[in-house]
Design a protein around this motif. Structure first.
Motif, PDB file in Angstrom:
ATOM      1  N   GLU A 170       0.845  -1.192   0.000  1.00  0.00           N
ATOM      2  CA  GLU A 170       0.000   0.000   0.000  1.00  0.00           C
ATOM      3  C   GLU A 170       0.879   1.240   0.000  1.00  0.00           C
ATOM      4  O   GLU A 170       1.934   1.263   0.648  1.00  0.00           O
ATOM      5  CB  GLU A 170      -0.910   0.001   1.227  1.00  0.00           C
ATOM      6  CG  GLU A 170      -1.821   1.206   1.326  1.00  0.00           C
ATOM      7  CD  GLU A 170      -2.648   1.214   2.608  1.00  0.00           C
ATOM      8  OE1 GLU A 170      -3.820   1.615   2.555  1.00  0.00           O
ATOM      9  OE2 GLU A 170      -2.092   0.824   3.656  1.00  0.00           O
ATOM     10  N   LYS A 220       0.800   5.063   1.141  1.00  0.00           N
ATOM     11  CA  LYS A 220       0.039   6.025   1.926  1.00  0.00           C
ATOM     12  C   LYS A 220      -0.220   7.286   1.097  1.00  0.00           C
ATOM     13  O   LYS A 220       0.709   7.864   0.514  1.00  0.00           O
ATOM     14  CB  LYS A 220       0.800   6.394   3.200  1.00  0.00           C
ATOM     15  CG  LYS A 220       1.051   5.221   4.154  1.00  0.00           C
ATOM     16  CD  LYS A 220      -0.214   4.821   4.880  1.00  0.00           C
ATOM     17  CE  LYS A 220       0.072   3.758   5.926  1.00  0.00           C
ATOM     18  NZ  LYS A 220      -1.141   3.331   6.653  1.00  0.00           N
ATOM     19  N   THR A 221      -1.463   7.728   1.073  1.00  0.00           N
ATOM     20  CA  THR A 221      -1.857   8.862   0.227  1.00  0.00           C
ATOM     21  C   THR A 221      -1.141  10.143   0.636  1.00  0.00           C
ATOM     22  O   THR A 221      -0.615  10.879  -0.214  1.00  0.00           O
ATOM     23  CB  THR A 221      -3.379   9.078   0.303  1.00  0.00           C
ATOM     24  OG1 THR A 221      -4.038   7.857  -0.025  1.00  0.00           O
ATOM     25  CG2 THR A 221      -3.803  10.175  -0.667  1.00  0.00           C
ATOM     26  N   ASN A 222      -1.090  10.419   1.905  1.00  0.00           N
ATOM     27  CA  ASN A 222      -0.537  11.691   2.364  1.00  0.00           C
ATOM     28  C   ASN A 222       0.985  11.738   2.283  1.00  0.00           C
ATOM     29  O   ASN A 222       1.569  12.694   1.784  1.00  0.00           O
ATOM     30  CB  ASN A 222      -0.979  11.973   3.799  1.00  0.00           C
ATOM     31  CG  ASN A 222      -2.483  12.131   3.899  1.00  0.00           C
ATOM     32  OD1 ASN A 222      -3.128  12.557   2.933  1.00  0.00           O
ATOM     33  ND2 ASN A 222      -3.048  11.780   5.046  1.00  0.00           N
ATOM     34  N   SER A 223       1.633  10.696   2.765  1.00  0.00           N
ATOM     35  CA  SER A 223       3.095  10.713   2.874  1.00  0.00           C
ATOM     36  C   SER A 223       3.808  10.007   1.734  1.00  0.00           C
ATOM     37  O   SER A 223       5.025  10.102   1.617  1.00  0.00           O
ATOM     38  CB  SER A 223       3.513  10.046   4.177  1.00  0.00           C
ATOM     39  OG  SER A 223       3.107   8.673   4.177  1.00  0.00           O
ATOM     40  N   GLN A 224       3.057   9.291   0.894  1.00  0.00           N
ATOM     41  CA  GLN A 224       3.642   8.478  -0.178  1.00  0.00           C
ATOM     42  C   GLN A 224       4.549   7.371   0.367  1.00  0.00           C
ATOM     43  O   GLN A 224       5.355   6.793  -0.359  1.00  0.00           O
ATOM     44  CB  GLN A 224       4.433   9.363  -1.158  1.00  0.00           C
ATOM     45  CG  GLN A 224       3.578  10.354  -1.928  1.00  0.00           C
ATOM     46  CD  GLN A 224       2.516   9.651  -2.771  1.00  0.00           C
ATOM     47  OE1 GLN A 224       2.837   8.830  -3.631  1.00  0.00           O
ATOM     48  NE2 GLN A 224       1.251   9.969  -2.519  1.00  0.00           N
ATOM     49  N   GLU A 225       4.398   7.068   1.630  1.00  0.00           N
ATOM     50  CA  GLU A 225       5.179   5.989   2.242  1.00  0.00           C
ATOM     51  C   GLU A 225       4.658   4.647   1.752  1.00  0.00           C
ATOM     52  O   GLU A 225       3.451   4.412   1.690  1.00  0.00           O
ATOM     53  CB  GLU A 225       5.081   6.062   3.766  1.00  0.00           C
ATOM     54  CG  GLU A 225       5.843   4.946   4.471  1.00  0.00           C
ATOM     55  CD  GLU A 225       5.573   4.925   5.968  1.00  0.00           C
ATOM     56  OE1 GLU A 225       6.326   4.259   6.697  1.00  0.00           O
ATOM     57  OE2 GLU A 225       4.590   5.571   6.405  1.00  0.00           O
ATOM     58  N   VAL A 234       4.165   0.748   2.331  1.00  0.00           N
ATOM     59  CA  VAL A 234       4.116  -0.210   3.440  1.00  0.00           C
ATOM     60  C   VAL A 234       3.575  -1.534   2.939  1.00  0.00           C
ATOM     61  O   VAL A 234       2.851  -1.604   1.940  1.00  0.00           O
ATOM     62  CB  VAL A 234       3.230   0.288   4.611  1.00  0.00           C
ATOM     63  CG1 VAL A 234       3.765   1.582   5.190  1.00  0.00           C
ATOM     64  CG2 VAL A 234       1.778   0.427   4.180  1.00  0.00           C
ATOM     65  N   TYR A 242       1.294  -4.806   4.404  1.00  0.00           N
ATOM     66  CA  TYR A 242       0.372  -5.044   5.508  1.00  0.00           C
ATOM     67  C   TYR A 242      -0.234  -6.439   5.414  1.00  0.00           C
ATOM     68  O   TYR A 242      -0.306  -7.049   4.349  1.00  0.00           O
ATOM     69  CB  TYR A 242      -0.722  -3.972   5.559  1.00  0.00           C
ATOM     70  CG  TYR A 242      -1.721  -4.037   4.429  1.00  0.00           C
ATOM     71  CD1 TYR A 242      -2.886  -4.795   4.548  1.00  0.00           C
ATOM     72  CD2 TYR A 242      -1.507  -3.328   3.248  1.00  0.00           C
ATOM     73  CE1 TYR A 242      -3.804  -4.858   3.514  1.00  0.00           C
ATOM     74  CE2 TYR A 242      -2.418  -3.391   2.204  1.00  0.00           C
ATOM     75  CZ  TYR A 242      -3.560  -4.161   2.340  1.00  0.00           C
ATOM     76  OH  TYR A 242      -4.474  -4.237   1.314  1.00  0.00           O
ATOM     77  N   ILE A 295       1.565  -3.824  10.086  1.00  0.00           N
ATOM     78  CA  ILE A 295       2.077  -2.897   9.068  1.00  0.00           C
ATOM     79  C   ILE A 295       3.598  -2.883   9.118  1.00  0.00           C
ATOM     80  O   ILE A 295       4.195  -2.722  10.188  1.00  0.00           O
ATOM     81  CB  ILE A 295       1.519  -1.476   9.290  1.00  0.00           C
ATOM     82  CG1 ILE A 295      -0.016  -1.512   9.220  1.00  0.00           C
ATOM     83  CG2 ILE A 295       2.085  -0.506   8.266  1.00  0.00           C
ATOM     84  CD1 ILE A 295      -0.659  -0.205   9.644  1.00  0.00           C
ATOM     85  N   PRO A 353       6.763  -0.919   7.292  1.00  0.00           N
ATOM     86  CA  PRO A 353       7.245   0.105   6.355  1.00  0.00           C
ATOM     87  C   PRO A 353       8.346  -0.451   5.450  1.00  0.00           C
ATOM     88  O   PRO A 353       9.152  -1.277   5.867  1.00  0.00           O
ATOM     89  CB  PRO A 353       7.795   1.199   7.276  1.00  0.00           C
ATOM     90  CG  PRO A 353       7.192   0.927   8.611  1.00  0.00           C
ATOM     91  CD  PRO A 353       7.004  -0.550   8.683  1.00  0.00           C
TER      92      PRO A 353
END
Length: 487
Positions: free
Chosen positions: A218, A220-225, A227, A229, A243, A245
């Motif tokens: 996945e 992350k939408t905000n951080s572009q991180e 991960v 899961y 989760i 990273p």
């Protein structure tokens, strides 16, 4: 006798039980009659241990590092043995009265009674009285040289003055107590009670068996991180998400991502057991990897070091979230991090490997607020080899504590869902897991730990817990022992 102390009677008993029976019996033989105000020998020994702990191991209401006690005590022990040997040799050379000469004279008297050599050999280990000197002196030399013998193992202890005997026992017991604290409690007496955060007990974070996680990716939408899961479904209304990273400098392959298992649980608990002032101030503990390897694997092979390092870094990466859906109310959500950071380095001087672990804010705050389940560490060691029991015991202890605090019955029915919400079972087959639970409960009963009896009823179990004893109530809820033991 001393005034009441901050050392729990249960802890004193555990230390006494770990001391060899021979030296305790010898101490009783030599000194019990002179302390007749004790009603029994057990109290006499335990009071002696308590006195040594109070007088030698505590300074300004804080425990002294047991290594600082053990090493000087060991040197005194070896020096004392050497001195007694030299004194004996000097007396023999000067032909002064000494216990070996006494043995020779006794042997001669036995010979005068026309006793055969076999009987003499049975009594003194020799066929002729004149051989006693060489044999007995060799025995004393071996005793003095050995790193394992106590001062009070001296074959002629009764030939010494009372003050010498008392001093010898004090040195021996001091050394033995320090050794026990280092071996049984990893050098930290706060380890006699193990503490596990409530949030870790109430969620199926750890699996009963090691196995790989099937993960999805996945962004992350905000951080572009990025991960990975994995979701573990407890039932229709409760699931856990693990989760992991994926950092730029680190490729995490799906097949290498393993579930958190009982060994990971042990590592986390061991790290917490080493908390000191740095933990409370900076959330940090520093661990010698050799100590962790010994605790987890009982062996210091290279592969075990590598396994422990990998597990520590895995624990640092993993993050667990949970959602419990509730009818007619908002969902309950929680998030758990164990380590905020972990760094493993080699000491340039000693060559030893150390792990510096910074715990998460939630873990740190949980300990500051005493939001944990407490249980005697010697109880945990009884179930070290049973992966399921080693996880369930915290949940069972929490049930016992809640029964006491809420003044309710110690007998309750627990459906299968209860166990599934505490342990992440590898198998998805309920009948397989029920069999494992049944075997675990039987182990608790046979060990007479936490559970009095139980009965399986369809897909659940009626469990009768052992009521809390008075000493447990004092140790878990009294608080006064922690003042000394945790400083």
């Amino acid at each position: 006798m001393n005034e009441p102390s901050n050392f729990s009677p249960y802890l004193i008993k555990q230390i006494s039980d770990a001391i060899d029976d021979n030296i305790k019996a010898k101490y009783i033989d030599f000194l019990y009659d002179s302390h007749s105000f004790f009603s029994n020998e057990k109290d006499f020994i335990e009071d002696y241990i308590l006195n040594i702990l109070q007088d030698t191991f505590v300074l300004e209401n804080k425990l002294i590092n047991p290594k600082e006690i053990r090493n000087p005590a060991y040197k005194r022990r070896q020096s004392n043995k050497k001195n007694w040997l030299q004194t004996l040799k000097k007396d023999i050379k000067a032909e002064k009265p000494n216990p070996i000469f006494d043995d020779i004279e006794l042997a001669k008297k036995v010979m005068d009674k026309k006793v055969d050599t076999e009987h003499l050999k049975k009594l003194f280990g020799v066929e002729k009285p004149e051989d006693i000197l060489k044999i007995k002196l060799k025995e004393v030399e071996a005793w003095a040289k050995s790193k394992k013998t106590n001062i009070t193992d001296f074959p002629y202890l009764d030939s010494k003055m009372n003050y010498q005997i008392e001093k010898a026992f004090h040195t021996d017991f001091t050394f033995l107590i320090a050794e026990i604290i280092l071996e049984k409690y990893n050098g930290n007496l706060s380890n006699w009670i193990d503490k596990r955060l409530n949030s870790w007990v109430e969620a199926p974070i750890f699996s009963n068996e090691s196995h790989s996680l099937k993960t999805n990716m996945e962004v992350k939408t905000n951080s572009q991180e990025v991960v990975l899961y994995n979701d573990y479904k407890v039932d229709e209304e409760y699931f856990i998400r693990t989760i992991i990273p994926v950092n730029d400098n680190q490729t995490v392959l799906s097949k290498r991502n393993m579930v958190l298992d009982p060994k990971d649980s042990q590592i986390i608990q061991f790290a917490l057991s080493q908390r000191d002032e740095m933990f409370y101030k900076e959330k940090t503990v520093t661990l010698d990897l050799a100590d962790i390897v010994k605790e987890i694997y009982n062996s210091k092979g290279v592969k075990n070091y590598e396994a422990v390092e990998a597990r520590i870094m895995k624990i640092a990466r993993y993050h667990v979230e949970g959602v419990a859906k509730k009818k007619n109310s908002r969902d309950t959500k929680f998030a758990i991090n164990f380590f905020q950071k972990a760094v493993i380095e080699t000491d340039e001087v000693t060559g030893r490997r150390y792990a510096t672990i910074v715990f998460s804010d939630d873990t740190h705050q949980g300990f500051l607020n005493q939001q944990f389940v407490q249980i005697y560490s010697d109880v945990i060691k009884k179930f070290k080899d049973n992966s399921l029991s080693s996880l369930l015991l915290y949940a069972f202890q929490k049930e016992r504590l809640d029964c006491y605090l809420q003044e309710k019955s110690y007998t309750h029915f627990y459906p299968y869902q209860y166990f599934a919400s505490k342990v992440r079972f590898r198998s998805k087959k309920i009948d397989v897991n029920l069999k494992l639970i049944n075997e675990s409960l039987a182990e608790f009963v046979s060990n007479q730990v936490l559970i009095q009896n139980y009965q399986q009823k369809l897909q659940g179990f009626e469990i009768s817990f052992i009521p809390l004893q008075n000493y447990e109530i004092q140790d878990y809820f009294g608080g006064e022992h922690r003042e000394t033991l945790e400083g």
